[in-house]
Design an enzyme around this catalytic site. Structure first.
Site, PDB file in Angstrom:
ATOM      1  N   TYR A  27      52.540  47.793  52.586  1.00  9.73           N
ATOM      2  CA  TYR A  27      52.128  49.128  53.044  1.00  9.73           C
ATOM      3  C   TYR A  27      53.168  49.892  53.859  1.00  9.73           C
ATOM      4  O   TYR A  27      53.039  51.101  54.026  1.00  9.73           O
ATOM      5  CB  TYR A  27      50.826  49.030  53.847  1.00  9.73           C
ATOM      6  CG  TYR A  27      49.642  48.754  52.954  1.00  9.73           C
ATOM      7  CD1 TYR A  27      48.924  49.793  52.371  1.00  9.73           C
ATOM      8  CD2 TYR A  27      49.267  47.448  52.647  1.00  9.73           C
ATOM      9  CE1 TYR A  27      47.859  49.545  51.519  1.00  9.73           C
ATOM     10  CE2 TYR A  27      48.197  47.185  51.797  1.00  9.73           C
ATOM     11  CZ  TYR A  27      47.503  48.241  51.238  1.00  9.73           C
ATOM     12  OH  TYR A  27      46.458  47.994  50.387  1.00  9.73           O
ATOM     13  N   GLY A  29      56.243  51.850  54.171  1.00 11.56           N
ATOM     14  CA  GLY A  29      57.098  52.556  53.229  1.00 11.56           C
ATOM     15  C   GLY A  29      56.229  53.325  52.253  1.00 11.56           C
ATOM     16  O   GLY A  29      55.061  53.583  52.524  1.00 11.56           O
ATOM     17  N   GLY A  31      53.783  54.436  49.379  1.00 13.93           N
ATOM     18  CA  GLY A  31      52.623  53.865  48.686  1.00 13.93           C
ATOM     19  C   GLY A  31      51.947  52.756  49.467  1.00 13.93           C
ATOM     20  O   GLY A  31      52.067  52.669  50.683  1.00 13.93           O
ATOM     21  N   HIS A  47      47.886  53.013  59.283  1.00 11.01           N
ATOM     22  CA  HIS A  47      48.625  54.273  59.389  1.00 11.01           C
ATOM     23  C   HIS A  47      48.459  55.103  58.114  1.00 11.01           C
ATOM     24  O   HIS A  47      48.230  56.316  58.182  1.00 11.01           O
ATOM     25  CB  HIS A  47      50.105  53.980  59.665  1.00 11.01           C
ATOM     26  CG  HIS A  47      50.934  55.190  59.908  1.00 11.01           C
ATOM     27  ND1 HIS A  47      51.858  55.661  59.004  1.00 11.01           N
ATOM     28  CD2 HIS A  47      50.982  56.046  60.969  1.00 11.01           C
ATOM     29  CE1 HIS A  47      52.441  56.741  59.492  1.00 11.01           C
ATOM     30  NE2 HIS A  47      51.933  56.996  60.682  1.00 11.01           N
ATOM     31  N   ASP A  48      48.554  54.456  56.958  1.00 10.89           N
ATOM     32  CA  ASP A  48      48.341  55.160  55.682  1.00 10.89           C
ATOM     33  C   ASP A  48      46.945  55.777  55.634  1.00 10.89           C
ATOM     34  O   ASP A  48      46.775  56.939  55.251  1.00 10.89           O
ATOM     35  CB  ASP A  48      48.499  54.204  54.492  1.00 10.89           C
ATOM     36  CG  ASP A  48      49.939  53.801  54.220  1.00 10.89           C
ATOM     37  OD1 ASP A  48      50.845  54.309  54.916  1.00 10.89           O
ATOM     38  OD2 ASP A  48      50.159  52.976  53.320  1.00 10.89           O
ATOM     39  N   TYR A  51      46.706  58.826  57.904  1.00 10.12           N
ATOM     40  CA  TYR A  51      47.289  60.011  57.270  1.00 10.12           C
ATOM     41  C   TYR A  51      46.332  60.587  56.226  1.00 10.12           C
ATOM     42  O   TYR A  51      46.199  61.807  56.102  1.00 10.12           O
ATOM     43  CB  TYR A  51      48.628  59.664  56.615  1.00 10.12           C
ATOM     44  CG  TYR A  51      49.840  59.846  57.500  1.00 10.12           C
ATOM     45  CD1 TYR A  51      49.743  59.872  58.891  1.00 10.12           C
ATOM     46  CD2 TYR A  51      51.105  59.992  56.940  1.00 10.12           C
ATOM     47  CE1 TYR A  51      50.866  60.030  59.683  1.00 10.12           C
ATOM     48  CE2 TYR A  51      52.237  60.158  57.721  1.00 10.12           C
ATOM     49  CZ  TYR A  51      52.114  60.176  59.090  1.00 10.12           C
ATOM     50  OH  TYR A  51      53.228  60.347  59.866  1.00 10.12           O
ATOM     51  N   TYR A  67      54.777  67.834  65.776  1.00  7.25           N
ATOM     52  CA  TYR A  67      53.828  67.776  66.885  1.00  7.25           C
ATOM     53  C   TYR A  67      54.590  67.605  68.191  1.00  7.25           C
ATOM     54  O   TYR A  67      55.796  67.355  68.196  1.00  7.25           O
ATOM     55  CB  TYR A  67      52.821  66.636  66.682  1.00  7.25           C
ATOM     56  CG  TYR A  67      53.433  65.306  66.294  1.00  7.25           C
ATOM     57  CD1 TYR A  67      54.084  64.505  67.233  1.00  7.25           C
ATOM     58  CD2 TYR A  67      53.359  64.846  64.985  1.00  7.25           C
ATOM     59  CE1 TYR A  67      54.642  63.293  66.871  1.00  7.25           C
ATOM     60  CE2 TYR A  67      53.909  63.631  64.613  1.00  7.25           C
ATOM     61  CZ  TYR A  67      54.549  62.856  65.567  1.00  7.25           C
ATOM     62  OH  TYR A  67      55.109  61.651  65.213  1.00  7.25           O
ATOM     63  N   ASP A  93      50.697  58.383  64.299  1.00  6.48           N
ATOM     64  CA  ASP A  93      52.039  57.842  64.505  1.00  6.48           C
ATOM     65  C   ASP A  93      52.125  57.043  65.804  1.00  6.48           C
ATOM     66  O   ASP A  93      52.736  55.969  65.846  1.00  6.48           O
ATOM     67  CB  ASP A  93      53.072  58.971  64.508  1.00  6.48           C
ATOM     68  CG  ASP A  93      53.274  59.599  63.130  1.00  6.48           C
ATOM     69  OD1 ASP A  93      52.698  59.094  62.147  1.00  6.48           O
ATOM     70  OD2 ASP A  93      54.015  60.604  63.047  1.00  6.48           O
TER      71      ASP A  93
END
Length: 119
Positions: A27, A29, A31, A47-48, A51, A67, A93
């Site tokens: 996960y 990087g 995709g 994190h994915d 987002y 931000y 993040d």
């Protein structure tokens, strides 16, 4: 945005290059699929997903959204002047960078064979 995320990682994990996290596990990087290989990879999966939630905000593009935040002695703070999208992306993040700092890094999980290990 990704540049700010890179700097957040440098804030919480100064001992490692942010590149070490750009191609790690299933996960970290581009995709993501399959079962995360370890705790650090789980940080990236979360994190994915974060987002993906941020993208539900109208006009919110997490990879490009800037931000306002602060790094002080390894502590990250998202500033109060962020709009809804910026606040959401900043928090994604920030939480990932903190997660990276607390997860062991296994060199064997860098640049793995995604087809073989991430189904």
């Amino acid at each position: 945005n990704l540049y700010q995320f890179k700097n957040m990682i440098k804030c919480t994990v100064p001992s490692r290059s942010w590149w070490d996290f750009a191609d790690y596990g299933c996960y970290c990087g581009r995709g993501g699929s399959g079962t995360p290989v370890d705790d650090l990879d789980r940080c990236c999966q979360v994190h994915d997903n974060c987002y993906n939630e941020a993208e539900k905000i109208s006009g919110c593009w997490p990879y490009f959204k800037t931000y306002s935040y602060e790094c002080s002695q390894g502590t990250l703070t998202c500033k109060g002047d962020n709009n809804a999208c910026a606040a959401s992306v900043c928090d994604c993040d920030r939480l990932a960078a903190i997660c990276f700092a607390g997860a062991p890094y296994n060199d064997n999980n860098y640049n793995i064979d995604l087809k073989a290990r991430c189904q």
